[in-house]
Design an enzyme around this catalytic site. Structure first.
Site, PDB file in Angstrom:
ATOM      1  N   VAL A  67       0.787  -1.153   0.054  1.00 53.96           N
ATOM      2  CA  VAL A  67      -0.136   0.057  -0.004  1.00 53.96           C
ATOM      3  C   VAL A  67       0.814   1.309   0.096  1.00 53.96           C
ATOM      4  CG1 VAL A  67      -1.695   1.244   1.114  1.00 53.96           C
ATOM      5  CG2 VAL A  67      -2.055  -1.260   1.290  1.00 53.96           C
ATOM      6  N   LYS A 116     -12.996  -5.150  11.260  1.00 58.83           N
ATOM      7  CA  LYS A 116     -14.019  -4.307  10.681  1.00 58.83           C
ATOM      8  C   LYS A 116     -15.263  -4.104  11.100  1.00 58.83           C
ATOM      9  CE  LYS A 116     -10.930  -5.372   6.314  1.00 58.83           C
ATOM     10  NZ  LYS A 116     -10.695  -6.343   5.366  1.00 58.83           N
ATOM     11  N   ARG A 140      13.403  -2.128   6.357  1.00 54.42           N
ATOM     12  CA  ARG A 140      14.307  -2.555   5.634  1.00 54.42           C
ATOM     13  C   ARG A 140      15.002  -1.563   4.373  1.00 54.42           C
ATOM     14  NH1 ARG A 140      12.413  -7.592   2.533  1.00 54.42           N
ATOM     15  NH2 ARG A 140      10.108  -6.367   2.757  1.00 54.42           N
TER      16      ARG A 140
END
Lengths: 429, 429
Positions: A16, A206, A48
């Site tokens: 994303v 959700k 990273r």
């Protein structure tokens, strides 16, 4: 238009985050025009740093997310790292240091949204999270804003793409759960560890977020009843078909009939093939919202993936930036109703129960008596005999879940009932 | 919470206005909690003051709408009278005198939205109009806000309930247009004068509004190509069925392939039965939005009616009141792309054409030559002979509408073509 850019810090640069960064660059002019000022990517916190990230200036990369949110010149923090910590501390620190936050973190919002809302309000910042539920599908904004003058009574939907892919596959091919999961994994729809999806944790988070917003109260992950789909069998799916139904993993948030409490739950359920949710295929999501004045609304679209989730994040980014420029904030927490969340036993629903029974006279009468004793009314019974054994498929009328599960417990104790082959709730009728 | 109420003036007290007033009274506490201050109905402008209006204090009723919006103490004007004048002057006068405006007036917004936006901006007020398109379905807010970070390429939908009811009836019962219209009128789905609906004016106004917002440019009613459904026959419907399609009146807004212009149109079209819009029944509305990052989203719900429209109005009322309290305004006009609207001839689409032709050798070759001369490629041809006459049904590949209509014109001139029985566009594939 203001020429001094608004500064954006990106926490996380995975599927994303990298898409958010890409669109911020490629569509910079459009974003500037819509916001009224340019936006500038001012820092990207990653785990990273050595990984090559196309299109992102390496000078922006840092492993020190805390230092980034504390810089003091950041206008908006986009949090797409997920999980509870360090995300929670980073978000509250961002609020303290002058930034508003756009987050896609459903787990954190469902676990401890109240802390985030309180910190945002204390510091006069925005907390937006359209991307946390159902990817690109506008759901949070419609519930928080479009329906703010209405009374929502029910939210019912498919909010997890992985499990919908698996169930769709089982339905269309007759495959068992494991086989369908393997295909979902091979195609990238399921993660290596699919627990969060298949056990319903993702959908439950959700559901907690949707229920809280829909009913203007606080609903946490622990308040949500949860059953995954690992027990759903090819036989269940076939049985659903015989009833003119299919099986979907549903998130259901309801206001009680007396209006004094709410419930939120996630479980597999049979729904009629004629219901619009029955035709939601593959990894798509779809959510029904029933409101007093609006009636029944449906929202449909891709529920996950880098681009759709980035679309939701960037929509929020534009809103939050506009608010910054106007020195205003959007809607904060709305929990004024303080409606309690009732346990699953209070939910009124229907059961589809398959029993293996002895094939002799009087069994049906015995079984029917157990239902009657628990105050559960039977809608239909289908009886099939085979070699001294028989199966009974019972579909009940609506009754409290506690009465239904009490019935099943009592049925298990009958000598003539050899086993309870499956139990599934029936919804959407 | 602020105790001094925000004052609301209601212009129009018909089906929608009376429902707005009713909900403002019955749900006053919820509205106050969500806004952060109570809202008070301060005046209701009507044409017929003698009519009994249950639940509305007669002292609030006035026939002088101009005086009401000029009072100076009104925070929000809700305009649900419709039409161009006096609505336009009342709205701009409201802005001048300190009020923000919530409107459901699609005709005015499509005709002269720019004037309203400009007046709102000049005076620092809000102009909200979720109710102007597709009733309760949140569409304006998702397009203006949720998708503000994305690039919308296409909006395609059913935005008029009356015509969808008529077409659904024709499809399910085999009825002709007149018969289906009579039923719609009898059931209250069509007005005594159904022109605005059946000739596509209502849908065209909504298409103009949606296109303008989706593409961040100005699109007026006159820019929208418009064909109603009065020419759709039972034979067309049957022909659609044979192709695995149904007929819907669609509003279609598209960005051109080169991104340098947009189009907006309303016309009947065949769509495959497998398309989600094909299963939108009765007077429901549904709109697809295709955006670059989000992918394909669908919004579905009741597109008209007092309660659903009131839900949209009240959602806007809450937003506008919150903005008032924060001394901020929501998003205004966004027309920065200044993309021109191309004429219908530039739209790329497909045609389904039924020809009555002479039943003799060489006719198909002659017809095929005409298509080729116009650069239109044929997808399928179906030929049926009967008593010296024959019919040819041709479905084309995608081509500019100008080339397709040029082809039809040339076909009409062929001696062997006795008549063009029907022409319909094919969409949604």
């Amino acid at each position: 238009m203001r020429t001094r850019p608004l500064k954006v810090a990106l926490l996380g640069c995975g599927v994303v985050g990298s898409e958010v960064a890409r669109i911020m660059t490629t569509h910079a002019d459009d974003l500037a025009a819509r916001i009224g000022a340019p936006v500038e990517l001012a820092g990207v916190a990653v785990r990273r740093p050595s990984k090559v990230r196309e299109g992102i200036d390496p000078a922006l990369i840092t492993t020190d997310a805390t230092a980034l949110v504390k810089r003091g010149d950041i206008d908006v923090v986009i949090e797409v790292i997920g999980g509870i910590e360090p995300a929670r501390t980073l978000i509250t620190t961002a609020f303290e240091h002058g930034a508003s936050v756009v987050s896609a973190n459903k787990a954190l919002l469902a676990e401890d949204g109240a802390t985030l809302y309180a910190a945002a309000e204390q510091h006069g910042r925005d907390l937006y999270f359209e991307a946390a539920v159902a990817g690109a599908i506008p759901l949070i904004r419609p519930l928080r804003e479009s329906l703010a003058g209405d009374k929502v009574n029910r939210v019912l939907g498919i909010v997890n793409g992985t499990t919908n892919f698996i169930l769709d596959k089982m339905d269309s091919s007759g495959a068992g759960y494991s086989e369908a999961l393997d295909e979902a994994t091979a195609l990238g729809y399921a993660e290596a560890d699919p627990t969060a999806d298949v056990e319903g944790f993702d959908a439950a988070a959700k559901a907690a977020i949707l229920a809280g917003i829909a009913f203007h109260t606080r609903v946490r992950l622990d308040d949500v009843y949860r059953e995954g789909l690992t027990e759903v069998t090819a036989a269940d799916m076939a049985s659903a078909r015989r009833m003119g139904c299919t099986v979907k993993l549903l998130a259901i948030c309801e206001r009680a009939a007396d209006g004094q409490s709410v419930t939120a739950r996630v479980h597999p359920a049979m729904i009629p093939l004629s219901h619009p949710l029955a035709s939601v295929r593959e990894a798509y999501n779809a959510v029904f919202v029933e409101a007093e004045a609006a009636g029944q609304l449906m929202f449909y679209g891709p529920g996950a993936g880098g681009s759709p989730t980035a679309s939701a994040v960037l929509g929020d980014l534009v809103a939050v930036c506009r608010n910054k420029l106007a020195e205003a904030t959007g809607p904060g927490e709305s929990a004024y109703t303080q409606l309690p969340v009732s346990p699953m036993g209070d939910v009124v629903t229907r059961y589809h129960i398959s029993l293996d029974v002895a094939d002799k006279p009087g069994v049906l009468a015995q079984v029917a008596t157990v239902f009657a004793e628990h105050g559960v009314s039977i809608d239909t019974v289908r009886q099939q005999g085979k070699d001294g054994e028989a199966s009974l498929v019972v579909v009940t009328h609506r009754a409290p879940d506690a009465a239904l599960s009490g019935t099943v417990e009592a049925l298990r104790k009958l000598d003539t009932v050899r086993g309870v082959a499956s139990i599934m709730r029936v919804e959407g009728e």
